[in-house]
Design a protein around this motif. Structure first.
Motif, PDB file in Angstrom:
ATOM      1  N   THR A  33       4.568   3.695   0.535  1.00 45.87           N
ATOM      2  CA  THR A  33       3.239   3.443  -0.017  1.00 45.87           C
ATOM      3  C   THR A  33       3.310   3.302  -1.530  1.00 45.87           C
ATOM      4  O   THR A  33       4.356   3.547  -2.147  1.00 45.87           O
ATOM      5  CB  THR A  33       2.297   4.604   0.319  1.00 45.87           C
ATOM      6  N   VAL A  34       2.181   2.947  -2.123  1.00 39.42           N
ATOM      7  CA  VAL A  34       2.090   2.917  -3.585  1.00 39.42           C
ATOM      8  C   VAL A  34       2.403   4.295  -4.150  1.00 39.42           C
ATOM      9  O   VAL A  34       3.077   4.425  -5.174  1.00 39.42           O
ATOM     10  CB  VAL A  34       0.688   2.444  -4.031  1.00 39.42           C
ATOM     11  N   GLY A  35       1.930   5.340  -3.474  1.00 34.73           N
ATOM     12  CA  GLY A  35       2.227   6.699  -3.930  1.00 34.73           C
ATOM     13  C   GLY A  35       3.705   7.000  -3.953  1.00 34.73           C
ATOM     14  O   GLY A  35       4.204   7.655  -4.884  1.00 34.73           O
ATOM     15  N   ASP A  36       4.435   6.528  -2.951  1.00 38.94           N
ATOM     16  CA  ASP A  36       5.885   6.725  -2.933  1.00 38.94           C
ATOM     17  C   ASP A  36       6.550   6.010  -4.101  1.00 38.94           C
ATOM     18  O   ASP A  36       7.464   6.544  -4.740  1.00 38.94           O
ATOM     19  CB  ASP A  36       6.471   6.191  -1.617  1.00 38.94           C
ATOM     20  N   VAL A  37       6.097   4.783  -4.370  1.00 38.03           N
ATOM     21  CA  VAL A  37       6.653   4.015  -5.488  1.00 38.03           C
ATOM     22  C   VAL A  37       6.372   4.729  -6.807  1.00 38.03           C
ATOM     23  O   VAL A  37       7.259   4.873  -7.662  1.00 38.03           O
ATOM     24  CB  VAL A  37       6.080   2.587  -5.522  1.00 38.03           C
TER      25      VAL A  37
END
Length: 200
Positions: free
Chosen positions: A39-43
């Motif tokens: 996800t964007v959060g992981d990135v």
């Protein structure tokens, strides 16, 4: 600002450092987990930036992934100018082989393929990359024509030299040895009409 304007904007300074960190995070995550598994959060966590920084610059994950694929695939060494068609093509093919067999090459290829089947934005990314790569090749082939040589078409070069290398890397079908890469170039040139091309 629409998605394509976001992708093409290339600020400098801190923004450039953030962009580089985010691109590296995406490439690492694609290599580790595959497309569609983060996800964007992981990135953001991997890059050490806030989620809001990614949304503000790219708008969504798909736009970010497209930007990474285009940027990494379009990166290139200076156009070879060895004084002969066979030398230029061998050098160019060797440079591509080195790029796609590097630590990030397979991840970027897989990301590009996944995006091209995803939506209109992915298809546009594919078309932009092919157009850019074709222009790049044409400058080398035009120089050969000016020397009186008989180069192949850019699409023939993509079909008979680039594509086999991509397939080998994507499917683990064999190493891209210098002998294999030179052989792709030599077979293409032997199939071209016109005077025999002298081999070094």
């Amino acid at each position: 600002m629409d998605d394509r304007q976001r992708v093409r904007r290339r600020p400098g300074g801190r923004s450039a450092r953030v962009s580089a960190a985010v691109h590296q995070a995406v490439t690492d995550l694609v290599g580790e987990r595959g497309y569609g598994s983060f996800t964007v959060g992981d990135v953001a966590a991997r890059a050490g930036v806030a989620d809001s920084s990614i949304y503000r610059r790219w708008g969504n994950l798909e736009t970010l992934l497209t930007d990474v694929a285009l940027t990494r695939l379009a990166a290139r060494s200076p156009m070879p100018d060895t004084g002969s068609l066979v030398g230029d093509l061998r050098t160019y093919a060797a440079n591509v082989a080195r790029e796609i067999t590097g630590p990030e090459g397979l991840a970027v290829l897989r990301l590009a393929i996944a995006l091209t089947g995803n939506d209109q934005q992915g298809l546009q990314a594919r078309d932009d990359f092919l157009a850019e790569r074709t222009r790049f090749l044409e400058s080398m082939l035009d120089r050969a024509r000016e020397r009186g040589e008989h180069p192949p078409d850019a699409l023939d070069l993509l079909d008979h030299v680039m594509a086999p290398m991509y397939i080998r890397v994507l499917f683990g079908a064999g190493p891209l040895t210098p002998e294999y890469v030179d052989g792709l170039v030599d077979r293409l040139l032997r199939a071209q009409p016109g005077p025999e091309v002298e081999r070094p």
